[in-house]
Design an enzyme around this catalytic site. Structure first.
Site, short mmCIF file in Angstrom:
data_model
loop_
_atom_site.label_atom_id
_atom_site.label_comp_id
_atom_site.label_asym_id
_atom_site.label_seq_id
_atom_site.Cartn_x
_atom_site.Cartn_y
_atom_site.Cartn_z
N ILE A 1 0.82 -1.22 0.00
CA ILE A 1 0.00 0.00 0.00
C ILE A 1 0.85 1.26 0.00
CG2 ILE A 1 -2.02 -1.07 1.06
CD1 ILE A 1 -1.14 0.20 3.74
N GLN B 1 -7.69 -3.11 5.99
CA GLN B 1 -7.15 -3.74 7.19
C GLN B 1 -5.62 -3.67 7.24
OE1 GLN B 1 -9.71 -4.88 9.21
NE2 GLN B 1 -10.96 -4.09 7.52
N SER C 1 -8.40 1.28 19.20
CA SER C 1 -8.69 1.79 20.55
C SER C 1 -7.51 2.54 21.14
CB SER C 1 -9.07 0.63 21.47
OG SER C 1 -8.01 -0.30 21.59
N TYR D 1 2.40 4.17 17.20
CA TYR D 1 1.29 3.45 16.57
C TYR D 1 -0.02 4.19 16.77
CZ TYR D 1 -2.33 -0.08 15.83
OH TYR D 1 -3.44 -0.74 15.40
N ASN E 1 -8.72 -4.95 20.95
CA ASN E 1 -8.08 -6.24 21.28
C ASN E 1 -8.80 -7.42 20.66
OD1 ASN E 1 -7.63 -4.29 23.84
ND2 ASN E 1 -5.85 -5.61 23.55
N VAL E 2 -8.75 -7.48 19.34
CA VAL E 2 -9.42 -8.53 18.58
C VAL E 2 -8.65 -9.84 18.72
CG1 VAL E 2 -10.34 -9.18 16.34
CG2 VAL E 2 -10.17 -6.76 16.96
N ASN F 1 2.68 -8.85 31.68
CA ASN F 1 3.34 -7.58 31.97
C ASN F 1 2.56 -6.86 33.07
OD1 ASN F 1 5.41 -7.68 29.86
ND2 ASN F 1 3.70 -7.49 28.45
N ARG G 1 -8.80 -5.32 29.54
CA ARG G 1 -9.06 -5.03 28.13
C ARG G 1 -10.46 -5.48 27.74
NH1 ARG G 1 -5.35 -2.37 29.00
NH2 ARG G 1 -3.28 -2.33 28.05
N ASP H 1 1.58 1.10 27.17
CA ASP H 1 0.34 0.39 27.49
C ASP H 1 -0.57 1.25 28.35
OD1 ASP H 1 0.63 -1.91 26.09
OD2 ASP H 1 1.04 -3.21 27.80
#
Length: 322
Positions: A58, A77, A122, A145, A174-175, A206, A213, A283
């Protein structure tokens, strides 16, 4: 016959979307450079006359323009996921997630695509501490990210207002599910834990395991993509939606579920110890989505709770990792 372009179609989510829409009679074009996707994910589709694979990147605008020829809808995606990966290499994450995204928008604009549905994240909620997460209340990004995924939303908004493209962003929470890769340095937590438990290796959490989540099963994500692609509600387009269940699970609870379901196949897994390490940079402590907007405007009704989704996912991994 409607024609769908799925970028990142050889990846975890992309290949599941491909399978679903092929089974519903759509013609599906897959664009993938196999940086993180796998050929074995798409092997079942290669002989299907309604399937076309374009191996390309892409980040190349001409490749994007070729891929969208004759296409009605785009389910975008393709991306470089993982917060740690983006911290280690922000340049490549930006090239793929921002430049690649812009290329796809330009190609969609020039080809008069009916609708551009894209994978948002998210992570866009950043340092916002409010729970549950509501689409119009976000904080500052906590990783490169997260920056790239927020920029995607900004570009989509500008293109919809400037060029009239119908864009819908789906903020994935969190798929997890079948075909999610348990290998590699940036493997997602659920398939990684499952692989370790199957091998009687101690998974590492961690932090203390209290972080939570909104783990979301792949079938819920497929449903949201279909609803976003086909909705005839004028209020439903040119916006973003949380794509989640609306429930949160701590990492300790997640480990309990995984041991419970895997022990049905191998009782020794119940005795595998869990080890704990430091929290990861970037995180967020807790993530919980409000899905009211998707329910109201798209008619979204999650088919899978965390419990039901994990049971199906564990069954798939047991059959495919052994």
């Amino acid at each position: 016959m409607n024609k769908i372009l799925i970028t990142g179609g050889a990846g975890f989510i992309g290949s599941n979307l491909t399978e679903y829409f092929l089974n519903k009679g759509y013609y599906v074009v897959c664009l993938d450079n196999f940086a993180t996707g796998h050929r074995y994910n798409i092997e079942p589709f290669l002989e299907n006359s309604n399937y076309k694979l374009i191996e390309g990147d892409i980040r190349d605008l001409e490749t994007c323009k070729t891929a969208v020829e004759g296409v009605d809808y785009i389910l975008h995606q393709a991306a470089l996921g993982s917060v740690p990966r983006s911290i280690k290499d922000p340049v490549t994450s930006n090239d793929v997630n921002v430049t690649g995204f812009l290329n796809m928008l330009i190609a969609a604009r020039d080809a008069n695509i009916k609708r551009f549905v894209y994978a948002a994240s998210s992570s866009t909620y950043g340092d916002s501490e409010s729970l549950p997460k509501v689409e119009d209340v976000i904080g500052k990004p906590l990783s490169p990210y997260a920056v790239t995924k927020f920029v995607n939303e900004l570009y989509a908004d500008v293109f919809s207002k400037t060029y009239g493209i119908q864009c819908i962003g789906l903020r994935y929470f969190n798929v997890f599910g079948r075909r999610q890769d348990p290998n590699g340095a940036y493997a997602a937590v659920i398939p990684l834990f499952v692989k370790q438990l199957i091998n009687h290796e101690s998974p590492k959490i961690n932090g203390t395991g209290d972080y939570s989540r909104d783990f979301t099963y792949i079938d819920n994500v497929i449903q949201m993509n279909e609803l976003a692609m086909l909705s005839e509600n004028a209020e439903a387009v040119n916006t973003v939606y949380n794509t989640a269940v609306g429930d949160r699970t701590t990492l300790n609870d997640l480990m309990h579920y995984l041991k419970k379901y895997l022990s049905e196949f191998d009782p020794e897994i119940a005795n595998v110890n869990t080890i704990y390490g430091p929290n990861r940079i970037g995180d967020i402590p807790h993530s919980l989505a409000s899905i009211k907007k998707a329910e109201k405007l798209l008619g979204y009704k999650p088919s899978h709770t965390i419990d039901k989704g994990l049971k199906e996912a564990v069954q798939w991994y047991w059959e495919n990792l052994k």
